[in-house]
Write an enzyme that holds these catalytic residues in place. Structure first.
Site, PDB file in Angstrom:
ATOM      1  N   HIS A  23       0.831  -1.208   0.000  1.00  0.00           N
ATOM      2  CA  HIS A  23       0.000   0.000   0.000  1.00  0.00           C
ATOM      3  C   HIS A  23       0.866   1.259   0.000  1.00  0.00           C
ATOM      4  CE1 HIS A  23      -3.105  -2.964   1.292  1.00  0.00           C
ATOM      5  NE2 HIS A  23      -3.801  -2.244   0.427  1.00  0.00           N
ATOM      6  N   ASN A  24       1.483   1.514  -1.138  1.00  0.00           N
ATOM      7  CA  ASN A  24       2.413   2.637  -1.271  1.00  0.00           C
ATOM      8  C   ASN A  24       2.003   3.499  -2.469  1.00  0.00           C
ATOM      9  OD1 ASN A  24       3.237   1.167  -3.597  1.00  0.00           O
ATOM     10  ND2 ASN A  24       4.570  -0.082  -2.302  1.00  0.00           N
TER      11      ASN A  24
ATOM     12  N   HIS B 281      -7.010   7.132  -2.411  1.00  0.00           N
ATOM     13  CA  HIS B 281      -7.788   6.057  -1.776  1.00  0.00           C
ATOM     14  C   HIS B 281      -7.040   5.253  -0.703  1.00  0.00           C
ATOM     15  CE1 HIS B 281      -5.728   3.029  -4.140  1.00  0.00           C
ATOM     16  NE2 HIS B 281      -6.324   2.117  -3.402  1.00  0.00           N
TER      17      HIS B 281
ATOM     18  N   ASP C 254      -9.027  -0.960  -7.895  1.00  0.00           N
ATOM     19  CA  ASP C 254      -8.262  -1.206  -6.663  1.00  0.00           C
ATOM     20  C   ASP C 254      -7.684  -2.627  -6.610  1.00  0.00           C
ATOM     21  OD1 ASP C 254      -7.144  -0.629  -4.217  1.00  0.00           O
ATOM     22  OD2 ASP C 254      -8.988  -0.978  -3.070  1.00  0.00           O
TER      23      ASP C 254
ATOM     24  N   ALA D 164      -3.581 -18.592  -2.789  1.00  0.00           N
ATOM     25  CA  ALA D 164      -4.215 -17.306  -2.497  1.00  0.00           C
ATOM     26  C   ALA D 164      -4.761 -16.687  -3.775  1.00  0.00           C
ATOM     27  CB  ALA D 164      -3.205 -16.352  -1.854  1.00  0.00           C
ATOM     28  N   GLN D 165      -3.975 -16.762  -4.840  1.00  0.00           N
ATOM     29  CA  GLN D 165      -4.365 -16.128  -6.097  1.00  0.00           C
ATOM     30  C   GLN D 165      -5.554 -16.827  -6.744  1.00  0.00           C
ATOM     31  OE1 GLN D 165      -3.280 -13.164  -5.886  1.00  0.00           O
ATOM     32  NE2 GLN D 165      -2.545 -13.056  -7.968  1.00  0.00           N
TER      33      GLN D 165
HETATM   34 ZN   LIG Z   1      -5.880   0.213  -2.648  1.00  0.00          ZN
END
Ligand SMILES: [Zn+2]
Length: 462
Positions: free
Chosen positions: A213-214, A253, A363, A413-414
């Site tokens: 989250h960068n 966001h 997102d 996970a994917q």
């Molecule tokens: Zn995001």
């Protein structure tokens, strides 16, 4: 005199390759115990909130740090490790010190307000971190670092296959500026270009150096939104205000994301969880940081719009950013589903829902990009997840299986995420937006196949 040794806890530790003995009164709180351990681990007081302590027994079992911790002996010595240093000092800050000398005094008011909001996520951050939040307002800036993009690049920017890794941060800022320009928003909303540059710089400075989250994630989400609205040609049907709302919502966001999700905020009872009463604490915070920037005159790109329009933009933007909380996923999908067979773009409520769907798609869009672009993002996300679950274990908090390095495989996970979350979201959106199949949904399906094959291989090895 026999002091009541039963009233103290004594711990024998191995830390940084040396033996230490620490003690605290039995009635101590978790925070007090942690502060003793942090001192033993030589963690400076300015960094204490940003590190995670891990205490292990000789058999490798993790010991929960809290009031239930009891004394051990030199023969059962524990190992104390500083396992995560989430936030580095201000040393890597990109703000030029010369510019700061000129601007700090001028911007005092703004720095204070932005840093106060920022402090909610990082209550113990040192002063360097606050200075980091000063946007560059050097008057020469508007004339400097001018990027001229070719028509080819401008077209490439509108494609969902765009490779984010090729661009430096300053170039990414210029590309974001280009989006404002290209969609006619600078003209429509009388945005001052120098203010826009400062705003974007302020945005970049308020993203943290998290693995996932960068600022690069911020750029990717914004670019994908831009790619989606162009590929589907919905850009020609949206109102200017919808486009502005989408653009600033994407850009803002995940502002000041601390690298730990809402579940952590709530379980750890962080300041953000308390302030927002456990309701989308992160998303509320991202929107608050965005509007703190938009309130400061130096970075307020909306200063020339009438009040009523500002209120509409604010409402739409908050609605969009809050829609990125995955806890709202089902609710938004259900609401949108009701309209897909009879969608009316002229209806404000339906358009609002569509805009929420677009930011949600953007997102979680990495798998729309080619594998070589998308795959590194999975590693970044897992790194952030693992750091969280390590911290949760160290703090004795509940952990989610999908974040646990003991339980998660990349392929597993994917496969789950792409198959059960991503594809249904995109397929539902495609019922309203045209042209999604070839350029957007096909690459996602290919990615699902890629990870299914990877999963079979890894399972085959077991
Ligand atoms: Zn995001």
């Amino acid at each position: 005199m026999a002091t009541a040794s039963s009233d103290i806890v004594r711990l024998y530790l191995r830390v940084h390759n040396r033996d230490e003995t620490v003690e605290w009164p039995k009635a101590s709180t978790t925070e007090e115990i942690k502060s003793v351990l942090l001192t033993a681990a030589d963690v400076p007081s300015t960094l204490t909130k940003d590190v995670v302590l891990k205490l292990t027994q000789q058999n490798g079992c993790l010991v929960s740090i809290g009031p239930k911790l009891t004394s051990n002996t030199p023969h059962t010595r524990y190992t104390l490790q500083v396992v995560s240093e989430k936030l580095k000092s201000g040393a890597e800050d990109s703000v030029n010190p010369d510019e700061l000398v000129n601007t700090v005094a001028k911007l005092k008011g703004q720095i204070d307000s932005v840093s106060q909001v920022a402090k909610l996520a990082h209550p113990h951050k040192g002063p360097n971190a606050m200075v980091r939040r000063a946007p560059n307002i050097d008057p020469r800036y508007a004339d400097r670092a001018k990027y001229v993009f070719t028509e080819e690049t401008k077209e490439y920017l509108k494609q969902c296959s765009f490779d984010n890794w090729q661009w430096e941060e300053n170039e990414a800022l210029a590309l974001l500026e280009l989006m404002f320009d290209d969609m006619g928003l600078i003209e429509e909303f009388k945005i001052d270009v120098a203010t826009l540059k400062r705003f974007l710089r302020g945005i970049k400075d308020n993203y943290n150096a998290n693995p996932f989250h960068n600022f690069k994630h911020c750029f990717c989400v914004t670019q994908m939104m831009y790619g989606i609205i162009h590929t589907t040609e919905i850009v020609h049907k949206l109102k200017p205000i919808d486009k502005l709302v989408l653009l600033i919502s994407c850009i803002g966001h995940d502002l000041d994301h601390p690298g730990y999700n809402n579940a952590y905020q709530i379980n750890a009872k962080t300041d953000l969880a308390i302030i927002y009463n456990d309701t989308s604490p992160l998303e509320n915070h991202h929107a608050a940081v965005l509007f703190t920037l938009l309130r400061a005159p130096e970075t307020n790109i909306l200063s020339n719009v009438p009040d009523a329009v500002f209120r509409e933009i604010r409402k739409g933007t908050i609605r969009c950013i809050l829609a990125t909380d995955m806890a709202k996923h089902g609710e938004i999908m259900t609401a949108f589903k009701k309209h897909v067979d009879n969608f009316n773009i002229e209806d404000q409520d339906q358009r609002n829902l569509l805009v929420q769907m677009i930011i949600k798609c953007a997102d979680i869009s990495n798998e729309v990009r080619p594998t070589e672009v998308a795959e590194p993002w999975v590693d970044c996300l897992l790194e952030e997840f693992f750091a969280q679950s390590d911290r949760e274990k160290a703090e004795g908090l509940p952990t989610a299986p999908f974040m646990d390095r003991e339980k998660v495989t990349k392929a597993g996970a994917q496969v789950g995420f792409i198959g059960f979350v991503m594809i249904p979201l995109y397929e539902l959106t495609a019922k309203v937006l045209p042209n999604m199949e070839a350029a957007i949904i096909q690459p996602i399906r290919q990615s699902l196949t890629y990870y299914k094959e990877m999963l079979e291989k890894t399972e085959g090895k077991k």
